[in-house]
Design a protein around this motif. Structure first.
Motif, PDB file in Angstrom:
ATOM      1  N   UNK A  39       0.501  -1.163   0.259  1.00  0.00           N
ATOM      2  CA  UNK A  39       0.021   0.098   0.058  1.00  0.00           C
ATOM      3  C   UNK A  39       0.739   1.231   0.092  1.00  0.00           C
ATOM      4  N   UNK A  40       2.110   1.110  -0.612  1.00  0.00           N
ATOM      5  CA  UNK A  40       3.101   2.205  -0.744  1.00  0.00           C
ATOM      6  C   UNK A  40       2.288   3.322  -1.461  1.00  0.00           C
ATOM      7  N   UNK A  41       3.039   4.666  -1.560  1.00  0.00           N
ATOM      8  CA  UNK A  41       2.377   5.713  -2.114  1.00  0.00           C
ATOM      9  C   UNK A  41       2.562   5.788  -3.706  1.00  0.00           C
ATOM     10  N   UNK A  42       3.334   4.799  -4.304  1.00  0.00           N
ATOM     11  CA  UNK A  42       3.601   4.929  -5.646  1.00  0.00           C
ATOM     12  C   UNK A  42       2.546   4.421  -6.398  1.00  0.00           C
ATOM     13  N   UNK A  43       2.737   4.866  -7.782  1.00  0.00           N
ATOM     14  CA  UNK A  43       1.585   4.579  -8.701  1.00  0.00           C
ATOM     15  C   UNK A  43       1.335   2.918  -8.787  1.00  0.00           C
ATOM     16  N   UNK A  44       0.255   2.353  -8.880  1.00  0.00           N
ATOM     17  CA  UNK A  44       0.255   0.840  -8.593  1.00  0.00           C
ATOM     18  C   UNK A  44       0.640   0.182 -10.139  1.00  0.00           C
TER      19      UNK A  44
ATOM     20  N   UNK B 178      -2.318   5.634 -17.942  1.00  0.00           N
ATOM     21  CA  UNK B 178      -1.038   4.402 -17.849  1.00  0.00           C
ATOM     22  C   UNK B 178       0.151   5.285 -18.107  1.00  0.00           C
ATOM     23  N   UNK B 179       0.889   5.287 -16.993  1.00  0.00           N
ATOM     24  CA  UNK B 179       2.053   6.074 -16.801  1.00  0.00           C
ATOM     25  C   UNK B 179       3.346   5.354 -17.630  1.00  0.00           C
TER      26      UNK B 179
ATOM     27  N   UNK C   5      -8.963  -6.524 -19.417  1.00  0.00           N
ATOM     28  CA  UNK C   5      -7.939  -5.396 -18.754  1.00  0.00           C
ATOM     29  C   UNK C   5      -8.493  -4.174 -18.496  1.00  0.00           C
ATOM     30  N   UNK C   6      -9.380  -3.772 -19.325  1.00  0.00           N
ATOM     31  CA  UNK C   6      -9.986  -2.611 -18.995  1.00  0.00           C
ATOM     32  C   UNK C   6     -11.115  -2.654 -17.708  1.00  0.00           C
ATOM     33  N   UNK C   7     -11.853  -4.029 -17.668  1.00  0.00           N
ATOM     34  CA  UNK C   7     -12.686  -3.983 -16.663  1.00  0.00           C
ATOM     35  C   UNK C   7     -11.844  -4.250 -15.317  1.00  0.00           C
ATOM     36  N   UNK C   8     -10.958  -4.500 -15.190  1.00  0.00           N
ATOM     37  CA  UNK C   8      -9.981  -5.000 -14.103  1.00  0.00           C
ATOM     38  C   UNK C   8      -9.615  -3.632 -13.731  1.00  0.00           C
ATOM     39  N   UNK C   9      -8.998  -2.861 -14.424  1.00  0.00           N
ATOM     40  CA  UNK C   9      -8.656  -1.357 -14.287  1.00  0.00           C
ATOM     41  C   UNK C   9      -9.957  -0.693 -13.740  1.00  0.00           C
ATOM     42  N   UNK C  10     -11.225  -0.817 -14.047  1.00  0.00           N
ATOM     43  CA  UNK C  10     -12.293  -0.028 -13.612  1.00  0.00           C
ATOM     44  C   UNK C  10     -12.614  -0.530 -12.185  1.00  0.00           C
ATOM     45  N   UNK C  11     -12.573  -1.734 -11.928  1.00  0.00           N
ATOM     46  CA  UNK C  11     -13.229  -2.537 -11.003  1.00  0.00           C
ATOM     47  C   UNK C  11     -12.300  -2.083  -9.636  1.00  0.00           C
ATOM     48  N   UNK C  12     -10.872  -1.683 -10.025  1.00  0.00           N
ATOM     49  CA  UNK C  12     -10.133  -1.717  -9.003  1.00  0.00           C
ATOM     50  C   UNK C  12      -9.631  -0.124  -8.728  1.00  0.00           C
ATOM     51  N   UNK C  13     -10.156   0.498  -9.506  1.00  0.00           N
ATOM     52  CA  UNK C  13     -10.157   2.019  -9.526  1.00  0.00           C
ATOM     53  C   UNK C  13      -8.814   2.534  -9.973  1.00  0.00           C
ATOM     54  N   UNK C  14      -8.244   2.006 -10.799  1.00  0.00           N
ATOM     55  CA  UNK C  14      -6.697   2.063 -11.277  1.00  0.00           C
ATOM     56  C   UNK C  14      -6.571   3.146 -12.497  1.00  0.00           C
TER      57      UNK C  14
END
Length: 291
Positions: A20-25, A116-117, A81-90
């Motif tokens: 749960x660090x502060x970096x981007x997931x 996407x960084x 992949x899009x659905x996972x990002x949406x579900x996890x709030x990424x």
């Protein structure tokens, strides 16, 4: 650690979040197709700086296993992949794809997703034809007897035979994973891999793609990637250094790294160096804004 399931097109997928660090997931896209997240356990230590999210693509590992061949398409996995990002709030995320996961990452990026960084292409397969050519060249470095068994079994359709499995094991020991002892906790449990997905999308072996991905080639569009990108591979990798460097040269200012003691699984063969390279790249993206 957080575990759970996400509803996607076709069923539920299992996911696990570490840290749960502060970096981007960082979101890990595993290889295969049809494999699982289990072998990427050494990457859990990256959770010291940021959330690291693993998931089993639909049909494999701890995810649902629907009996529907129409689900095993590149487009559906992109949607997943899009659905996972949406579900996890990424909303912001780094992507790390390995092997088949690089195909998924590249194709997903060409849909122009937001947030996407950076993208890491680990041991990439971005052209099925080039992959097949590289494996033919790798195969020629093995004893003639091993080559003959593989070629004969491929021709006769006896890739389920004991002699073929033994010959492939000799190939894998050189070009897939050169580490003699793998910790038990790093291995995928029996039955986690789904051969139906692999055969439907790729084929019966590494050497001869016959599935729906057999003409996959994203190289003409790699120049469209305008974000920080890192390409990595092992010195003895199926994804050869020459080919991987060629991919990197097609992306403006992409970085490139070879793990000198590894084949196709440097995250297991040289886990400390692999983590350090990934860690430094992500940190530089976030602190220096590098390309």
């Amino acid at each position: 650690m957080t575990e759970g399931y996400i509803q996607v097109t076709g069923g539920r997928v299992f996911y696990k979040k570490i840290g749960d660090g502060s970096g981007v997931p960082l979101l890990i896209l595993h290889g295969g197709p049809g494999s699982t997240h289990h072998t990427y356990k050494p990457l859990e230590l990256l959770g010291e700086e940021r959330p690291v999210i693993f998931y089993d693509q639909l049909g494999s590992g701890g995810s649902d296993r629907p009996d529907d061949l129409s689900l095993w398409t590149l487009d559906r996995f992109i949607d997943e992949l899009s659905e996972i990002r949406q579900a996890l709030g990424l909303e912001q995320v780094h992507l790390l794809g390995h092997s088949w996961g690089t195909m998924l990452a590249a194709s997903y990026m060409l849909t122009k997703p937001k947030g996407v960084k950076s993208v890491i292409f680990s041991s990439p397969c971005l052209s099925a034809l080039q992959w097949a050519e590289d494996q033919k060249a790798n195969l020629k470095t093995l004893p003639v007897e091993t080559q003959e068994v593989i070629m004969r079994c491929e021709k006769e359709g006896t890739t389920d035979s004991k002699e073929y499995r033994e010959a492939v094991k000799a190939f894998n020991n050189q070009f897939v994973c050169r580490k003699e002892e793998i910790p038990k906790e790093w291995k995928a449990p029996k039955g986690a891999f789904n051969p139906v997905i692999y055969e439907t999308m790729w084929g019966t072996s590494e050497f001869n793609p016959t599935g729906s991905l057999k003409e996959y080639d994203v190289t003409p569009r790699l120049s469209e990637l305008h974000l920080p990108v890192l390409f990595t591979c092992g010195y003895y990798d199926e994804a050869t250094p020459k080919t991987t460097k060629g991919y990197a040269d097609l992306v403006e200012e992409a970085q490139f790294h070879v793990f000198k003691e590894s084949a196709h699984m440097p995250y297991m063969e040289e886990p400390e160096e692999y983590r350090q390279v990934i860690r430094q790249f992500l940190k530089s993206v976030e602190t220096d804004g590098i390309r």
